[in-house]
Design an enzyme around this catalytic site. Structure first.
Site, PDB file in Angstrom:
ATOM      1  N   HIS A 157     107.736 -31.033  44.407  1.00 32.85           N
ATOM      2  CA  HIS A 157     106.875 -30.248  43.516  1.00 32.85           C
ATOM      3  C   HIS A 157     105.520 -29.990  44.141  1.00 32.85           C
ATOM      4  O   HIS A 157     105.199 -30.474  45.238  1.00 32.85           O
ATOM      5  CB  HIS A 157     106.726 -30.959  42.166  1.00 32.85           C
ATOM      6  CG  HIS A 157     106.045 -32.279  42.205  1.00 32.85           C
ATOM      7  ND1 HIS A 157     104.675 -32.433  42.174  1.00 32.85           N
ATOM      8  CD2 HIS A 157     106.548 -33.548  42.278  1.00 32.85           C
ATOM      9  CE1 HIS A 157     104.358 -33.717  42.211  1.00 32.85           C
ATOM     10  NE2 HIS A 157     105.474 -34.422  42.278  1.00 32.85           N
ATOM     11  N   CYS A 203     107.682 -39.039  44.577  1.00 36.55           N
ATOM     12  CA  CYS A 203     108.059 -37.643  44.708  1.00 36.55           C
ATOM     13  C   CYS A 203     107.501 -37.031  45.981  1.00 36.55           C
ATOM     14  O   CYS A 203     106.654 -37.609  46.659  1.00 36.55           O
ATOM     15  CB  CYS A 203     107.582 -36.853  43.486  1.00 36.55           C
ATOM     16  SG  CYS A 203     108.512 -37.256  41.989  1.00 36.55           S
TER      17      CYS A 203
END
Length: 232
Positions: A180, A196
């Protein structure tokens, strides 16, 4: 006619000049100007046609090695669209064909939260909501207001998911790990996130537009020594 007095005066003057010290050499060197960082490519400028403004990346905050760029493909046997993340290099590659790949700079999971393996790109989202996993809430109880049960955090500039998110699944099960946006330029190439894979919003928008749903995502295992505060 040179008189005794004039001769004596000139001799004294000569003696004084002969014994005088030469001008002192400079004790400091002239300051050297460090090489100027090259300007960032135009695609790292501000983006104004998104639902939320994305500011420009400031020059000299992102090393050229982490600029989005086309490079020789290190994984020529992988099919087009495969995404490979190398946490020790701080880079993400998208295979274009057997010869070339597109490379982005990334920030990866900090020690203790890093994830590695092979997954499937299940789907993507524009300006996603941030739904904090229970494991993270256990470490940071103040994030409970952004839990799955509470609907998560609204999208926008303050949402750590940034402008786009790619969701990784294994055998049909959500891994809870994402690729992301929302990264700061100073964090690219560093292990700072909670597992992440983060890109600059300018780069994650580009990646999102190129991503192939269902493609393979490979996150390589880090070989960096633990506990050293990895910086790439």
């Amino acid at each position: 006619m040179l008189t005794r007095r004039a001769f004596t005066a000139s001799a004294v003057a000569f003696g004084l000049s002969a014994c005088a010290k030469p001008p002192a050499a400079p004790t400091t060197r002239a300051a050297t100007t460090p090489p100027k960082a090259p300007p960032l490519p135009p695609f790292y400028g501000a983006i104004t046609d998104e639902p939320y403004p994305i500011p420009a990346i400031v020059d000299a905050t992102l090393p050229p090695k982490h600029w989005r760029q086309t490079v020789p493909n290190p994984w020529p046997k992988e099919p087009s669209g495969t995404i490979i993340v190398d946490p020790d290099a701080g880079n993400l590659h998208v295979v274009q064909d057997s010869d070339i790949a597109l490379r982005y700079g990334v920030s990866v999971g900090a020690e203790g939260f890093a994830w590695a393996g092979v997954a499937r790109l299940q789907f993507c989202r524009d300006w996603p909501r941030w739904k904090v996993p229970a494991a993270m809430i256990a470490r940071q109880p103040d994030l409970a207001r952004f839990s799955v049960a509470n609907g998560g955090m609204d999208p926008g500039p303050d949402n750590p998911m940034g402008a786009r998110a790619l969701y990784l699944f294994q055998d049909g099960v959500d891994t809870l790990y994402r690729i992301h946006g929302g990264a700061e330029a100073r964090d690219i190439g560093r292990a700072v996130s909670s597992g992440c894979i983060r890109l600059l919003d300018q780069d994650v928008i580009d990646l999102h537009d190129r991503a192939i749903h269902g493609s393979k995502v490979i996150v390589l295992t880090s070989l960096a020594p633990q506990g050293l505060g990895t910086v790439f």
